[in-house]
Design a protein around this motif. Structure first.
Motif, short mmCIF file in Angstrom:
data_model
loop_
_atom_site.label_atom_id
_atom_site.label_comp_id
_atom_site.label_asym_id
_atom_site.label_seq_id
_atom_site.Cartn_x
_atom_site.Cartn_y
_atom_site.Cartn_z
N PHE A 46 0.88 -1.19 0.00
CA PHE A 46 0.00 0.00 0.00
C PHE A 46 0.90 1.23 0.00
O PHE A 46 2.12 1.10 0.20
CB PHE A 46 -0.94 0.00 1.22
CG PHE A 46 -0.23 -0.26 2.53
CD1 PHE A 46 0.44 0.78 3.20
CD2 PHE A 46 -0.23 -1.53 3.12
CE1 PHE A 46 1.09 0.54 4.41
CE2 PHE A 46 0.43 -1.77 4.33
CZ PHE A 46 1.08 -0.73 4.98
N ARG A 48 2.68 3.68 1.65
CA ARG A 48 3.11 3.53 3.04
C ARG A 48 3.76 4.81 3.55
O ARG A 48 4.62 5.41 2.89
CB ARG A 48 4.14 2.39 3.06
CG ARG A 48 4.59 1.94 4.41
CD ARG A 48 5.53 0.74 4.24
NE ARG A 48 6.41 0.64 5.39
CZ ARG A 48 7.51 1.35 5.54
NH1 ARG A 48 7.93 2.18 4.62
NH2 ARG A 48 8.23 1.22 6.65
N MET A 50 6.25 7.00 5.50
CA MET A 50 7.66 6.72 5.83
C MET A 50 8.15 7.49 7.05
O MET A 50 9.26 7.22 7.53
CB MET A 50 8.55 7.08 4.65
CG MET A 50 8.38 6.14 3.47
SD MET A 50 9.31 6.73 2.02
CE MET A 50 10.99 6.33 2.45
N THR A 75 -2.85 5.24 12.37
CA THR A 75 -1.72 4.50 12.94
C THR A 75 -1.37 3.32 12.05
O THR A 75 -2.16 2.91 11.19
CB THR A 75 -2.04 3.99 14.36
OG1 THR A 75 -3.22 3.19 14.28
CG2 THR A 75 -2.26 5.13 15.33
N ALA A 76 -0.18 2.79 12.27
CA ALA A 76 0.24 1.59 11.55
C ALA A 76 -0.65 0.43 11.99
O ALA A 76 -1.00 0.31 13.16
CB ALA A 76 1.69 1.27 11.84
N GLY A 77 -1.03 -0.40 11.05
CA GLY A 77 -1.84 -1.57 11.38
C GLY A 77 -3.33 -1.29 11.48
O GLY A 77 -4.10 -2.17 11.85
N ALA A 78 -3.75 -0.07 11.16
CA ALA A 78 -5.17 0.26 11.20
C ALA A 78 -5.69 0.44 9.78
O ALA A 78 -4.94 0.85 8.89
CB ALA A 78 -5.38 1.55 12.00
N PRO A 79 -6.98 0.14 9.55
CA PRO A 79 -7.54 0.30 8.21
C PRO A 79 -7.39 1.75 7.74
O PRO A 79 -7.29 2.67 8.54
CB PRO A 79 -9.02 -0.06 8.41
CG PRO A 79 -9.06 -0.91 9.63
CD PRO A 79 -7.95 -0.40 10.51
N MET A 93 1.47 7.75 11.19
CA MET A 93 2.61 7.09 11.84
C MET A 93 3.37 6.26 10.80
O MET A 93 2.76 5.71 9.88
CB MET A 93 2.13 6.18 12.97
CG MET A 93 1.32 6.90 14.04
SD MET A 93 2.24 8.24 14.84
CE MET A 93 1.02 9.56 14.81
N THR A 94 4.66 6.16 11.00
CA THR A 94 5.49 5.34 10.11
C THR A 94 4.89 3.93 9.98
O THR A 94 4.52 3.33 10.97
CB THR A 94 6.91 5.21 10.67
OG1 THR A 94 7.44 6.52 10.86
CG2 THR A 94 7.83 4.45 9.73
N GLY A 95 4.80 3.45 8.77
CA GLY A 95 4.28 2.12 8.54
C GLY A 95 2.78 2.09 8.30
O GLY A 95 2.22 1.06 7.94
N MET A 97 -0.95 3.14 6.43
CA MET A 97 -1.43 3.44 5.08
C MET A 97 -1.58 4.95 4.98
O MET A 97 -2.09 5.61 5.90
CB MET A 97 -2.79 2.80 4.83
CG MET A 97 -2.72 1.30 4.61
SD MET A 97 -4.36 0.61 4.32
CE MET A 97 -4.35 0.44 2.53
#
Lengths: 402, 402
Positions: A46, A48, A50, A75-79, A93-95, A97
């Protein structure tokens, strides 16, 4: 007697098909991959973020906006979220979408956030700055790692990323190491004055271990019947048999005749080299798959040298690997008169990106302790006797020094 | 932020005493020796025959004798015989004790034996030729291998020879590898579009395995309570904790504050380097022995680089080893503007004994796949921005290529 070059050609022409097996990812380091590894999605998968900061829409920026109301946080890891108003921003946040409707990330270092309003302190942004665009590193179905790659930690990381929790690798051949010689007792025994302890089987097992390879060790005394019975069993059961001792001109050097009795086809006996001149090599084609037999001279330095110069490169070739030939520059001049390829023991040092080989001559092929002082054998060709400082020769390394 | 040189100094000043343990010889390869190994007898332990042939007395030779009646045979592993008549000879085998009353070995190639009489076809012999004299390589009680030596196959051979069936080595520290980050799922899971699979813990486990080192892997999501509870346990139980992720400026980068809460003393946070700028390092002195915490940035290339540049040299130093710094010559000119030490990804090749580093620039610290193309990081200093072809720089290798 044949030359070293001929001996290497013959050995290398006799590789054995090893087959494949599946191993868990955590056991795959050092193994040789037997499948192509494809990207299971784009890399990254996706757009991403950085850097930690805020994501804005470049249209708003171009229209002169430098203060952005903070709508939310991605945040990272959230839809993936979406920026609802172009003049606003979302903390990212880094990481994570990149939120929909944004195309620029401004890092926290260039922003001050107070009362849910982010004020940007820089004058310029580039479109897509601090965004790692979907598919820029690799595309879905790209071959990431090719078959026959030796798996190092970098490949393990990629295998994890694409979800390979088991990996198809080259099966390890079954290796037996057999010492012969009545003078040898085991490590935990006290030798008589005329005996010594076995060291070759331990050295070869260790050398294979350093390659991540198991091997079974045996010892057989110099009795014809015992040799025949035991070797018949071993040759029948193993893919590779590495013998040490019993191949020279001694009255109890029964190994060549016993091997021929067991229908092992002799491919050569005797190589124009020092150490290791009586090296015997053959293959038995009987049964479901062939067995390769490396019958190495029993002097510890000869066994050691022949293993690293012949057996190990052969084993790597069976596994689909090419051994890169390392070269080193002779640090001082060296003379060797006999018309033999000389495997000179050397200490390796690195000087300004230059690999130097310093001769560490011992007291011949029985001088096991000299191996401690050196790191490698420098392969000096047989057609010359004077070797100058600064000349570069192939090096067969037995100690990882860097 | 501190410089790379300062960061290395700080890390290297915080080594942990690992202690010792005994391991069987077959498990000692790659370990670091914790005792001096002495010769348990002379090397060789007797006057050793070096060639198959006959042993004669040089007095008889000097008196002109060239034909010798064969009195008997001295094989390897048999008690020492004695020549009863000076004008006779004894057949001798490689590895055997030289018979009493003899001092010259003439190899079979130079002898014809018929009807128990050996006729010598050469004109000259030297006293003690083909005899490996007792104690010429090493003497009883000589130190053969010094403490702190890393055990390679050559040392294993010596350990076997002197009867060390168990060996005292440096104990391995207990290492935990912990990934953090809500975006990470395990290898056998199917990630949502906004997720990726964990790769750092697998990469680091593999990198340690390649050193013959075990490590336990954990994952913790970005929740303060879970992080605190789980990290408290891990820090209490392990000697070394390698974290990846959670150390940057993100809103969920809780790692530094949690570690300080657990009484881990921060020694630095942030290094003037790319990749890996947010690297955090600290030590907890509580309990019976200290715990070192390497909290590495979570981007895969950053984690990878910091491990090889800091953690691995530190671990080796804890074990009493010095990491030799390898240098390589830059194959082409390279520019890097920011005032940071740049760890450039390079492919290593050997050209005429010269180690060359070819730049393989990827797309930043998130570009994991680029690690596949390279073998090492070339450490370019922060005080310059232009680097010329042919200049030599330290190289941090993560792939064994030779």
């Amino acid at each position: 007697m044949i030359s070293v070059e001929e001996a290497i050609d013959i050995v290398m022409s006799q590789t054995i098909e090893a087959g494949t097996e599946k191993v868990p990812l955590q056991k795959a380091t050092g193994r040789v991959l037997q499948e192509n590894i494809l990207a299971d999605r784009d890399f990254p998968s996706f757009n991403r973020v950085m850097m930690d900061g805020i994501a804005v829409n470049s249209k708003a920026w171009q229209e002169g906006r430098r203060e952005f109301y903070v709508e939310g946080m991605q945040t990272a890891g959230a839809p993936q979220q979406a920026l609802s108003q172009e003049q606003n921003c979302i903390e990212v946040m880094t990481g994570a979408m990149l939120p929909q409707n944004t195309d620029v990330v401004i890092r926290y270092e260039d922003v001050k956030i107070e009362d849910k309003v982010a004020r940007v302190s820089i004058d310029e942004v580039k479109p897509l700055q601090n965004v790692h665009l979907k598919g820029t590193d690799r595309k879905l179905d790209d071959v990431l790692i090719h078959k026959n790659q030796k798996l190092s930690p970098a490949e393990i990381a990629i295998l994890a990323t694409v979800g390979k929790h088991t990996v198809e690798v080259v099966r390890h051949l079954k290796v037996a190491i057999v010492s012969t010689g009545d003078e040898l007792v085991d490590v935990n025994e006290m030798p008589h004055p005329y005996q010594i302890r076995r060291s070759n089987t331990y050295a070869l097992q260790s050398a294979l271990q350093a390659e991540g390879h198991e091997a079974q060790a045996f010892h057989i005394n110099d009795e014809k019947d015992a040799l025949e019975t035991k070797l018949r069993e071993i040759v029948g059961e193993y893919d590779v048999v590495i013998l040490s001792g019993g191949v020279s001109k001694g009255k109890k050097d029964y190994v060549p005749e016993i091997l021929e009795k067991l229908n092992v086809k002799k491919l050569f006996h005797g190589v124009k080299q020092r150490p290791g001149k009586p090296f015997w090599f053959g293959v038995r084609e009987e049964g479901s798959s062939p067995t390769a037999i490396f019958a190495l001279p029993g002097n510890p330095v000869s066994t050691f040298m022949c293993f690293y110069a012949y057996t190990l490169p052969w084993l790597r070739k069976c596994y689909g690997l090419n051994t890169q030939i390392l070269e080193a520059n002779l640090a001082e001049e060296f003379d060797f008169q006999p018309p033999l390829t000389y495997f000179l023991q050397v200490k390796l040092t690195m000087d300004q990106g230059q690999l130097l080989a310093v001769p560490v001559t011992g007291k011949g092929s029985g001088d096991l302790a000299n191996l401690l002082e050196a790191d490698a054998f420098l392969q000096l060709p047989s057609d010359r006797s004077a070797f100058k400082a600064g000349e570069s020769f192939p090096v067969i390394q037995y100690r990882q020094i860097f």
